[in-house]
Structure formats: structure tokens, C-alpha cells
Design an enzyme around this catalytic site. Sequence first.
Site, mmCIF file in Angstrom:
data_model
loop_
_atom_site.group_PDB
_atom_site.id
_atom_site.type_symbol
_atom_site.label_atom_id
_atom_site.label_comp_id
_atom_site.label_asym_id
_atom_site.label_seq_id
_atom_site.Cartn_x
_atom_site.Cartn_y
_atom_site.Cartn_z
ATOM 1 N N HIS A 256 -1.241 1.153 6.654
ATOM 2 C CA HIS A 256 -1.630 2.291 7.488
ATOM 3 C C HIS A 256 -2.640 1.844 8.532
ATOM 4 O O HIS A 256 -3.256 0.783 8.397
ATOM 5 C CB HIS A 256 -2.248 3.382 6.602
ATOM 6 C CG HIS A 256 -3.321 2.823 5.712
ATOM 7 N ND1 HIS A 256 -4.603 2.612 6.152
ATOM 8 C CD2 HIS A 256 -3.261 2.364 4.438
ATOM 9 C CE1 HIS A 256 -5.297 2.062 5.170
ATOM 10 N NE2 HIS A 256 -4.520 1.892 4.125
ATOM 11 N N HIS B 113 -2.610 -0.389 -3.900
ATOM 12 C CA HIS B 113 -3.122 0.955 -3.597
ATOM 13 C C HIS B 113 -3.942 1.516 -4.763
ATOM 14 O O HIS B 113 -3.502 1.469 -5.919
ATOM 15 C CB HIS B 113 -1.953 1.895 -3.289
ATOM 16 C CG HIS B 113 -2.355 3.326 -3.143
ATOM 17 N ND1 HIS B 113 -3.018 3.792 -2.027
ATOM 18 C CD2 HIS B 113 -2.219 4.384 -3.988
ATOM 19 C CE1 HIS B 113 -3.257 5.091 -2.189
ATOM 20 N NE2 HIS B 113 -2.786 5.471 -3.368
ATOM 21 N N ASP C 11 0.862 -1.181 0.000
ATOM 22 C CA ASP C 11 0.000 0.000 0.000
ATOM 23 C C ASP C 11 0.905 1.239 0.000
ATOM 24 O O ASP C 11 2.143 1.113 0.006
ATOM 25 C CB ASP C 11 -0.937 -0.034 1.212
ATOM 26 C CG ASP C 11 -2.224 0.746 0.957
ATOM 27 O OD1 ASP C 11 -2.296 1.491 -0.031
ATOM 28 O OD2 ASP C 11 -3.153 0.625 1.781
ATOM 29 N N HIS D 36 -7.473 5.045 7.473
ATOM 30 C CA HIS D 36 -8.764 4.754 6.829
ATOM 31 C C HIS D 36 -8.895 3.246 6.705
ATOM 32 O O HIS D 36 -7.938 2.515 6.966
ATOM 33 C CB HIS D 36 -8.860 5.416 5.448
ATOM 34 C CG HIS D 36 -7.926 4.856 4.420
ATOM 35 N ND1 HIS D 36 -6.579 5.146 4.394
ATOM 36 C CD2 HIS D 36 -8.126 3.999 3.397
ATOM 37 C CE1 HIS D 36 -6.004 4.508 3.391
ATOM 38 N NE2 HIS D 36 -6.912 3.783 2.766
#
Length: 272
Positions: free
Chosen positions: A104, A60, A8, A115
Site C-alpha cells: 500500500h 501483515h 501485506d 500508512h
Amino acid sequence: MKVFFSVDMEGISGIVSWDQTSSRGYDYARARKLMTEEVNAAVRGAVRAGAKELLVNDSHNAMTNLLIEELQSPARLLTGSPKPGSMMEGLDATFDGVMLLGYHARMNARGVLSHTYSSRTVGCLWLNGQEAGELALNAYVAGHYDVPVLMVSGDNQLVGEAKALIADVTEVTVKETRSRYAAICLGAEDARRVIEEGAYRALIMKQRVRPVKIKRPVQLEVAFLHSGMAEAAEIMPGAIRTGGTSVAFQAPDILAAYKAFRTLVTLAGTVQ
Ligand SMILES: [Zn+2]
């Protein structure tokens, strides 16, 4: 030895804004190079530890971020979307380990660019009643194939999530979050060095790490950012509206839950 990399962008050192992670952002060209070089570092570490087959899945947005002309040999690149398995497409039971790079923190956590799958639609995701982010979702998919997640890289918040979920996982912190849009980052060269070392160590000690499993059936619940999104999502057969913004679905296993989640998010994304 076969290693699978899901990569990502929000957890790459130096990246702190959507302007860097969006293909229309002014700093995107730099960001995708930073992303590619962190992958290359992990590939070098894995090869040094004995990996022979290395599959890198660009995970991503449109999944066409990584620069193949700069990819470290002998890794192969899975690029493009849609893919049936999304961030874990290409993984099967023949792999010895998974590395989640540039990941993340989940939505509602304090990490950089936190998120869960879609920052514009998903307010919260629960799997069997536990709040989950992309890390948990993808780690459970790996667990479905009996493959352990050996290493994660990202900010200190993501690393905290990983520690809580996966015993003995090798964590590589490349930035310390100061806010959702600010971090103290390792220089690019230092980030690559710690990632290469982490990948090497993770593979050398791979016997210590067990795959993480989720109990079947999997109860999935999603809270969207507003009620209109829940109304668009609840038309999926089998979905049950559980609240003003939330929808639930029971799936036989994590692969089905993953697909259901992505379907719900896609439907929710059709309204503003
Ligand atoms: Zn992303």
C-alpha cells in the site's frame, strides 16, 4: 531459481477498510482468503517462469493471515511474529528476486489504507531526507542483500511509488483508489490473472532490474502523530529529538535503521 514474497494485506483487490484487515473485523475471514489467493497466483506465475524455491513471508499485523491449507505448492510459508527481519524475514543473498504483494501507499499519500508501518503512530518516515513508506524500506533491505524487487502489486498509488523508486519493476495494479477507504477493484479472478501474468513476466525479464541501494550511514527520522509518542520514543539510546513530534537516529546501514525504526515505533505505541 529462488523467489521471496513479502505479502501485506491493504493492497489486495477488494480490501478497502480496517474491518477487513483486522483479525477482529467482521470481514477478515474473506479478506485473508483473498490475500492467500493472490499469493497463489503469483506462485503459479513464478513456477511457470522456472522458480523452484519459493518462500512466502506473511507481513501483515500479527503475520498469521495466510491460510497454509490453501497455499499453492511448492511454496513454503513463513508465518508468525515477532520476526527479527519483520516484513523481510527469511530473505538473504541466495534469492534471485523479491515480489512485494498486497502493498500500500505510504502515510500522507492518497492510496487505499495508506500508512507507514503503524497507522496509529507514524505520521511520516524519512530515510536520508527522503519520505519513505514500507515499499522503500523493504526494497532497500532487499538491496542490502543485492536482491532486486522484481514485482509489486497493490493500488495505482502504490504502483506510482514503485515506479519512482525501482526502474523496470513489474507493477500490477489491482485497484484504483477513490479515497483512503474506497477503490474500484478488479474482480478476484481478474486480479489473480494479472498477478500470475505479472509474476511470470517479472521473472522472465529479471535481468533488467537492479537492486535499489541506500547510501550509508542511514539517517532515519520519524514524525509521530503527537508529541507524547516522540517523548516515549526518544528514550532509545542514540535517538535525538528533532521537533515536537519527531525523533532522528543515525544507523550504520539499512538493517540497523529498520530495527531502530521498529524500536521507535514500538516505544511510541506505548502511549495513547
Ligand atoms: Zn499491512
